[in-house]
Design a protein around this motif. Structure first.
Motif, short mmCIF file in Angstrom:
data_model
loop_
_atom_site.label_atom_id
_atom_site.label_comp_id
_atom_site.label_asym_id
_atom_site.label_seq_id
_atom_site.Cartn_x
_atom_site.Cartn_y
_atom_site.Cartn_z
N ASN A 131 0.26 -1.16 0.08
CA ASN A 131 -0.30 0.19 0.14
C ASN A 131 0.81 1.39 -0.03
OD1 ASN A 131 -2.77 -1.08 -0.30
ND2 ASN A 131 -1.74 -1.98 2.17
N ASN A 190 -1.00 4.10 2.01
CA ASN A 190 -2.83 4.84 2.83
C ASN A 190 -3.26 2.94 2.40
OD1 ASN A 190 -2.99 3.10 0.58
ND2 ASN A 190 -3.72 4.08 -1.14
N PHE A 214 -4.48 2.42 5.49
CA PHE A 214 -5.85 3.03 6.29
C PHE A 214 -7.07 3.34 5.80
CE2 PHE A 214 -1.87 3.65 9.16
CZ PHE A 214 -1.55 2.46 9.62
N LYS A 215 -8.23 3.50 6.51
CA LYS A 215 -9.51 3.80 5.41
C LYS A 215 -9.90 5.00 6.11
CE LYS A 215 -14.63 2.50 5.60
NZ LYS A 215 -15.83 1.91 5.71
N GLU A 254 -4.64 9.14 4.75
CA GLU A 254 -3.31 8.25 3.72
C GLU A 254 -2.16 9.41 4.61
OE1 GLU A 254 -3.07 8.08 -0.95
OE2 GLU A 254 -2.69 10.58 -0.12
#
Length: 761
Positions: A639, A680, A682-683, A686
């Motif tokens: 990610n 990014n 994580f929901k 960022e």
């Protein structure tokens, strides 16, 4: 009987063998670093389809060997047709182009009407908010450093005011618009650019070359149209917080609110604070200007019948910036004890666009600005106010092969300051004579579809300047489509510009030089031509290549220049007794590879020179060449995204004070490079971090000093001869006076940064 049995067994075995040789096709459909969901893939010859899942994955089974046409389509992306060869089990990955980023993207800047980029006869460069996030900055002024052919130029070592150059032409030749309205010009070209936050930007459209016939007499070298976010598409809440190791802090907050059923409001708040004094070059002056800035932005959209447009935008900016000797504080403002340059800026903007409730496509747009400036440059005061009111009515009409645009515009400018620019001609009259300029105008544009591949655009504009009289600016553009991915464009036109040196040239106010206007200044006139070729290629493996090549030529008549060299204690302004030329070539390449690697790079070579009495000289503070790049790579499993951005500039001629001045007459080739890492995983969140100015370049390297006479900023120890020239003394071995105009690059070294973005849709 045995014969028929053997034939049947042979047929059965052959069918079984062929079935056993059927293969599987699988892969992933993505767009850059985004997995494309619900994309439809169709094998045309077999009339079979598959759809991607949430991870962008697709598959076909029982596919016989052979050659097939595979069509891929998805909402919001350009449809792609690929030829594939199946000889075994096959893994295929495809990279789709977002509809808004390809040649079909809608642009408005080139012709003042919505057309797709492929059909526009005027070449328009588009840079989205995503592009500028590759090198996060607190303002538009800083963000443009990675656009080829565009250079933010600092004009003062102390207060760090600046302007934006396009293809070597100085800032006053660049018109800056917000949503198509002329917001930034004259006074705010120098003082208002840094107050435009990135958070309100949807995209920026840039036209390099003549645009005066459509946008008025100031759009000589090109224009930058800052298009704000669409209220309906903006996130419900967003925030972007960034800090650097220099202790620069920037906060952007945006949120959307509904008022009733027919109005939606987007609010943006930006706060930038830098209050840490730094003097790494040990000259006793701050290396970077200290700033305290707040900007409030609101955009209202109103729902109307038949989707007619009505929007209002307002923005308020307040900024307090200063630079100077390390011991300066506001107690010394305007005095001659400790030198400082202190600037208070207060600015308000209002603009709107309203589609008339009639069958014809007519729009009424307007803008109003008020700019208050309160500045001190040592003991020199510059207190100014500028008000601009602008209105425009346009009628978009198609008749057969003719796509017409009619328009009428009116612009009123009020300007007052405490300099000779608005002083009374009567020496006995102590009251100022503010400058009031009325500029009504009409324009017409006709885009003619000559044939399926040929289009011609003719335009002309007539303005009447209440001070300088009639202004006529024609325009011509021709477009030829070789095919749907190859375009040739030719643009030509004229420009006209009136100069106020006190609003546009910071050097006229700072330092110890006396400003001398040798004669009554005549308005500048220009003749421009630009040739552009665009080519886009799609490879069978999903990679995309875009090539953009342009050449440009601008000829100036009555060019107004500041002479720094005849007398080191003066800046002499006069019309050039000759002509000036800006010419060159520029090239850009964009590459999006299937592996997730994206490359954007460009280079510009230019010759900006003045010709007078048969002598050719290079324009001061103008590079011969420049290059920019942005390289991005996505590691999906982690990610993690990596962005490497940078620029490089060729040598510039610099303003020296005298023949004894020990500073270099030309700058070296120099480069600012940056790297960023974005996570990014994580929901809604960022994270990004990186390093700016990796090479730690600052303009003081290789020079004995940058600011002349930094130890004596009020020239108290300078001795002058009978002609007013500084004398060589033991305390002043080079015969210099205080001067901070020797500047060509930011005086800010390597620094780290860290930021967080939060988004709720």
């Amino acid at each position: 009987m045995k014969r028929y049995i053997l034939l049947f067994l042979a047929y059965f075995l052959s069918v079984f063998y062929v079935k056993a040789q059927d293969f599987v096709i699988k892969g992933v459909v993505e767009s850059g670093d985004v997995k494309v969901q619900k994309a439809t893939l169709r094998l045309i010859e077999l009339q079979r389809s598959s759809q991607t899942n949430e991870y962008g994955e697709f598959g076909f089974v029982a596919i016989s060997p052979g050659k097939y046409q595979l069509r891929i389509s998805a909402l919001g992306y350009k449809t792609q047709l690929n030829t594939i060869y199946i000889t075994g089990d096959t893994i295929l990955n495809f990279n789709l182009v977002e509809q808004k980023e390809d040649l079909s993207e809608v642009v408005v800047t080139g012709t003042y009407k919505e057309v797709n980029r492929l059909e526009s006869p005027v070449p328009v460069e588009i840079y989205t908010a995503k592009f500028f996030r590759k090198n996060p900055t607190p303002s538009i002024f800083d963000a443009l450093q990675n656009v080829n052919g565009v250079r933010p130029q600092l004009n003062c070592n102390i207060c760090n005011t600046g302007d934006i150059h396009i293809n070597g032409l100085e800032g006053p030749y660049t018109m800056v618009l917000i949503d198509g309205m002329p917001i930034v010009s004259s006074l705010s070209t120098v003082y208002g650019l840094s107050g435009i936050p990135n958070s309100l930007v949807e995209r920026i459209e840039i036209v390099k070359g003549p645009a005066s016939s459509l946008y008025g007499s100031e759009a000589v070298g090109g224009l930058i149209n800052i298009i704000t976010k669409n209220v309906n598409h903006a996130p419900r809440f967003s925030a972007d917080v960034m800090s650097t190791s220099y202790l620069e802090n920037n906060i952007d907050v945006g949120f959307k609110t509904n008022f009733g059923k027919k109005s939606t409001v987007l609010t943006g708040l930006n706060y930038f604070k830098y209050g840490h004094k730094v003097d790494h070059n040990h000259d006793g002056f701050t290396d970077v200007t200290l700033q305290d800035r707040i900007s409030v932005f609101q955009k209202w959209n109103f729902d109307r019948k038949e989707n007619r447009l009505f929007s209002l935008v307002g923005r308020f900016l307040y900024e307090d910036r200063w630079g100077g000797e390390m011991g300066w504080n506001k107690h010394f403002r305007g005095g001659d004890e400790v030198y400082g340059e202190s600037i208070y800026t207060k600015r308000f903007e209002l603009l709107g666009n309203y589609q008339l409730p009639i069958k014809e496509k007519m729009f009424f747009s307007f803008s109003m600005t008020n700019h208050d400036q309160d500045s001190r440059y040592g003991t020199t005061s510059y207190i100014a106010q500028q008000q601009i009111a602008f209105s425009q009515l346009t009628w978009d009409k198609k008749i057969g092969r003719h796509d017409l645009l009619f328009g009428t515009a009116f612009r009123y400018t009020y300007y007052d300051d405490n300099t000779p620019a608005t002083a009374s001609a009567n020496l006995l009259n102590e009251e100022n004579q503010p400058e009031r300029t009325y500029l009504p105008g009409i324009f017409i544009q006709d885009e003619i579809k000559l044939a399926s591949k040929h289009a011609l655009l003719l335009g002309m504009r007539y303005d009447y300047n209440s001070i300088h009289g009639h202004i006529f600016t024609p325009r011509l553009a021709y477009k030829f489509n070789f095919d749907e991915t190859s375009i040739l464009r030719l643009n030509a036109g004229t420009g006209f510009r009136v100069v106020n040196i006190f609003t546009e040239d910071h050097a006229a106010l700072t330092g110890a030089r006396e400003v001398v206007v040798a004669n009554e200044l005549k308005p500048e006139r220009t003749y421009n031509v630009n040739l552009n070729y665009l080519k886009k290629l799609f490879s069978t493996n999903g990679s995309i290549y875009t090539f953009d090549l342009s050449s440009f030529y601008t000829h100036f008549k009555n060019r107004i220049v500041g002479d720094y060299e005849t007398n080191p204690n003066e800046i002499r302004y006069d019309n050039l007794k000759g002509y000036a030329v800006s010419k060159g070539i520029t090239a850009n390449i964009d590459v999006a590879l299937r592996a997730g690697l994206k490359i954007n790079a460009g280079i510009t070579y230019q010759d900006v020179s003045l010709m007078e009495d048969g002598v050719k000289t290079q324009q001061i503070l103008t590079e011969k060449f420049m290059g920019t790049w942005a390289i991005s790579y996505r590691i999906e499993k982690l990610n993690l995204g990596i962005d490497y951005t940078g620029n490089i500039y060729g040598p510039m001629r610099l303003p020296l004070i005298s023949e004894l001045d020990p500073r270099k007459p030309y700058s070296p080739a120099w480069s600012i490079q940056n790297i960023q890492f974005v996570y990014n995983g994580f929901k809604h969140i960022e994270l990004y971090a990186g390093v700016k100015n990796l090479l730690n370049f600052t303009p003081n390297k290789g020079n004995p000093f940058i600011i002349a006479r930094a130890n004596d900023p009020f020239d108290k120890q300078v001795q002058f001869d009978g002609e007013g020239k500084a004398m060589v003394t033991p305390n002043n071995p080079y015969g210099l006076t205080f001067d901070p105009s020797y500047v060509y690059a930011p005086n800010q070294g390597i620094r780290g940064f860290f930021g967080l973005r939060l988004t709720f849709n």
